[in-house]
Design a protein around this motif. Structure first.
Motif, PDB file in Angstrom:
ATOM      1  N   ARG A  68       0.875  -1.173   0.000  1.00  0.00           N
ATOM      2  CA  ARG A  68       0.000   0.000   0.000  1.00  0.00           C
ATOM      3  C   ARG A  68       0.908   1.218   0.000  1.00  0.00           C
ATOM      4  N   PRO A  69       0.820   2.038  -1.041  1.00  0.00           N
ATOM      5  CA  PRO A  69       1.699   3.207  -1.068  1.00  0.00           C
ATOM      6  C   PRO A  69       1.343   4.181   0.049  1.00  0.00           C
ATOM      7  N   SER A  70       2.366   4.759   0.644  1.00  0.00           N
ATOM      8  CA  SER A  70       2.121   5.771   1.663  1.00  0.00           C
ATOM      9  C   SER A  70       2.783   7.096   1.295  1.00  0.00           C
ATOM     10  N   ARG A  71       3.709   7.042   0.381  1.00  0.00           N
ATOM     11  CA  ARG A  71       4.387   8.258  -0.060  1.00  0.00           C
ATOM     12  C   ARG A  71       4.490   8.222  -1.576  1.00  0.00           C
ATOM     13  N   PRO A  72       4.422   9.257  -2.300  1.00  0.00           N
ATOM     14  CA  PRO A  72       4.246  10.606  -1.796  1.00  0.00           C
ATOM     15  C   PRO A  72       2.760  10.934  -1.631  1.00  0.00           C
ATOM     16  N   GLU A  73       2.353  11.177  -0.419  1.00  0.00           N
ATOM     17  CA  GLU A  73       1.015  11.646  -0.088  1.00  0.00           C
ATOM     18  C   GLU A  73      -0.104  10.853  -0.763  1.00  0.00           C
ATOM     19  N   GLY A  76      -5.650   7.849   1.791  1.00  0.00           N
ATOM     20  CA  GLY A  76      -5.820   6.851   2.844  1.00  0.00           C
ATOM     21  C   GLY A  76      -5.045   7.246   4.083  1.00  0.00           C
ATOM     22  N   LEU A  77      -4.749   6.264   4.916  1.00  0.00           N
ATOM     23  CA  LEU A  77      -4.029   6.525   6.158  1.00  0.00           C
ATOM     24  C   LEU A  77      -2.686   7.179   5.856  1.00  0.00           C
ATOM     25  N   GLY A 122       7.485   0.337   6.432  1.00  0.00           N
ATOM     26  CA  GLY A 122       7.499   1.673   5.856  1.00  0.00           C
ATOM     27  C   GLY A 122       6.319   2.545   6.259  1.00  0.00           C
ATOM     28  N   LEU A 123       5.472   2.077   7.187  1.00  0.00           N
ATOM     29  CA  LEU A 123       4.356   2.901   7.652  1.00  0.00           C
ATOM     30  C   LEU A 123       4.927   4.094   8.414  1.00  0.00           C
TER      31      LEU A 123
END
Length: 133
Positions: A68-73, A76-77, A122-123
């Motif tokens: 689940r991508p978290s970066r860039p922006e 989601g969470l 990576g969270l």
């Protein structure tokens, strides 16, 4: 009638390597284990961890979870944030444990000092310094 939400009960996190993530959250961050259950029908673990404010962090494992991508922006969470008394001391302690921590910044709106680091998957995790009362 209104909904009358009171506080967050728990946050659930799916990890890719259960043992590594359990060690990170329990041994490194110091969260207390409330319950640990293996669900053989799902080939999954569920670990309930106590947060100091009474909330919980639930750690799940599943076979081959998709990234689940978290970066860039990404939508989601965005991150989980924890309050600490001294963000500089917490940063130094994490770095002494081999954790990469971003530089401390000051929020331009709240004036709170904060920094980010990541869990084993990576969270993004944030440390926010408690403002003096």
């Amino acid at each position: 009638m209104s909904l009358s939400l009171q506080r967050i009960h728990h946050v659930a996190v799916i990890c890719t390597d259960y043992r590594v993530s359990k060690a990170f959250y329990v041994d490194l961050l110091g969260l207390r284990v409330v319950a640990e259950n293996h669900r053989p029908e799902r080939d999954s673990y569920k670990l309930d961890l106590a947060l100091p404010d009474g909330g919980q962090l639930e750690l799940f494992s599943f076979p081959a979870p998709p990234p689940r991508p978290s970066r860039p922006e990404a939508a989601g969470l965005r991150h989980l944030a924890f309050v600490v008394d001294d963000v500089n001391a917490a940063k130094a302690w994490l770095q002494a444990q081999g954790v990469a921590v971003e530089p401390v910044r000051i929020d331009p709106f709240t004036h709170q000092r904060f920094t980010f680091f990541a869990d084993p998957d990576g969270l993004p995790l944030e440390l926010v310094e408690r403002l003096p009362a």
